[in-house]
Design an enzyme around this catalytic site. Sequence first.
Site, PDB file in Angstrom:
ATOM      1  NE  ARG A 190      -4.258  -1.257   0.098  1.00  0.00           N
ATOM      2  CZ  ARG A 190      -4.411  -2.293  -0.687  1.00  0.00           C
ATOM      3  NH1 ARG A 190      -3.534  -2.733  -1.418  1.00  0.00           N
ATOM      4  NH2 ARG A 190      -5.661  -2.888  -0.599  1.00  0.00           N
ATOM      5  CD  GLU A 231      -2.570   3.411  -5.817  1.00  0.00           C
ATOM      6  OE1 GLU A 231      -3.421   2.806  -5.963  1.00  0.00           O
ATOM      7  OE2 GLU A 231      -1.465   2.946  -5.438  1.00  0.00           O
ATOM      8  CG  HIS A 251      -2.797  -0.589  -6.645  1.00  0.00           C
ATOM      9  ND1 HIS A 251      -3.092   0.008  -5.767  1.00  0.00           N
ATOM     10  CD2 HIS A 251      -2.719  -1.978  -6.222  1.00  0.00           C
ATOM     11  CE1 HIS A 251      -3.173  -0.373  -4.753  1.00  0.00           C
ATOM     12  NE2 HIS A 251      -2.932  -1.617  -5.104  1.00  0.00           N
TER      13      HIS A 251
END
Length: 324
Positions: free
Chosen positions: A237, A266, A284
């Site tokens: 994360r 992000e 991601h």
Amino acid sequence: MNAPTTVLLTDYAWPDDNVEREIIEGAGFKLVSGPATPSPADAIEALVKQHQPAAILTCWAPVSAKAINSSTNLKHVARLGVGLDNIAVDEATRLNVMVTNVPDYCVEEVSDHAVGLALAWTRGLVSYDRDVKSGEWNPGGAKLRRLGNLTCGIIGYGRIGRRTAQKLMAIGSKLIAHDPMPPQSEEGVEFVSLEALLSAADVIIVHAPLVPATHHLINSERLSLTKKGAFLINVSRGGIVDNNALVAALESGQLDGAGLDVLEDEPKVPDALLKHPGVILTPHVAFSSDASLLELRRRASEEVVRVLRGEAPQNLRNALKTKS
């Protein structure tokens, strides 16, 4: 005739909702889908208030305490993923709403991604691809490394951290790890303090969950402890790594580079990370493959069906009050 029980799909990171719809509606429930792109908290709260779902399926969208309070029918919040940081779990627990996830669907994919980023750095795969495509051909200037000769430090030793260790062990790397609850023994892996890991590892791999205790776990103070010229990988994360501290460590040369599948803000990417030649960025996607996405969508949807039928969930993540 009673209206069918509603399930709200807040968002989804794939082209359609066909898998979810087939399973949910095939079980006799109604699926309402929000936009594919995750909406902000207030938009999700409005959707919950409008549709009064008995269950919420969520990918990235925030399911706030207000959202959980907005449906009098709510029994279940199911995460299409592993981490629960976008769900107000404490509020769900207070209201006796079940929270579930799919904890092991992407173990192979995320561990592959971590090892792939390590290999990309040691073998110069991304930097040399850029050079050759820009017209540069300089094999004599290569400064490459043998991953099997390096020390790899894994922060967070759950399912994915363990699988990453197994893959790096096969390559021959020396392995150290840090976890707040380490196993009693693990052949080939030495468990050390976080500070000792940072100072010894050539490659630092973050596999920890994002919880209050791990927010900015990798900060300026800890980055100052790293071996000079180390490579940081984050496939967990973004909030675990302080962006500003990371940029400073890269610009000073304390870190040689970073492999980042996740970022603190992000999809916003700091210009300094975009421009740094030692930084490898992916959007991601470490969790993603054709097999993992199908498994994720199917298992999360089947969990919703189980709960709405009154059956016990397979992956309950909060402790509910026992009904008398």
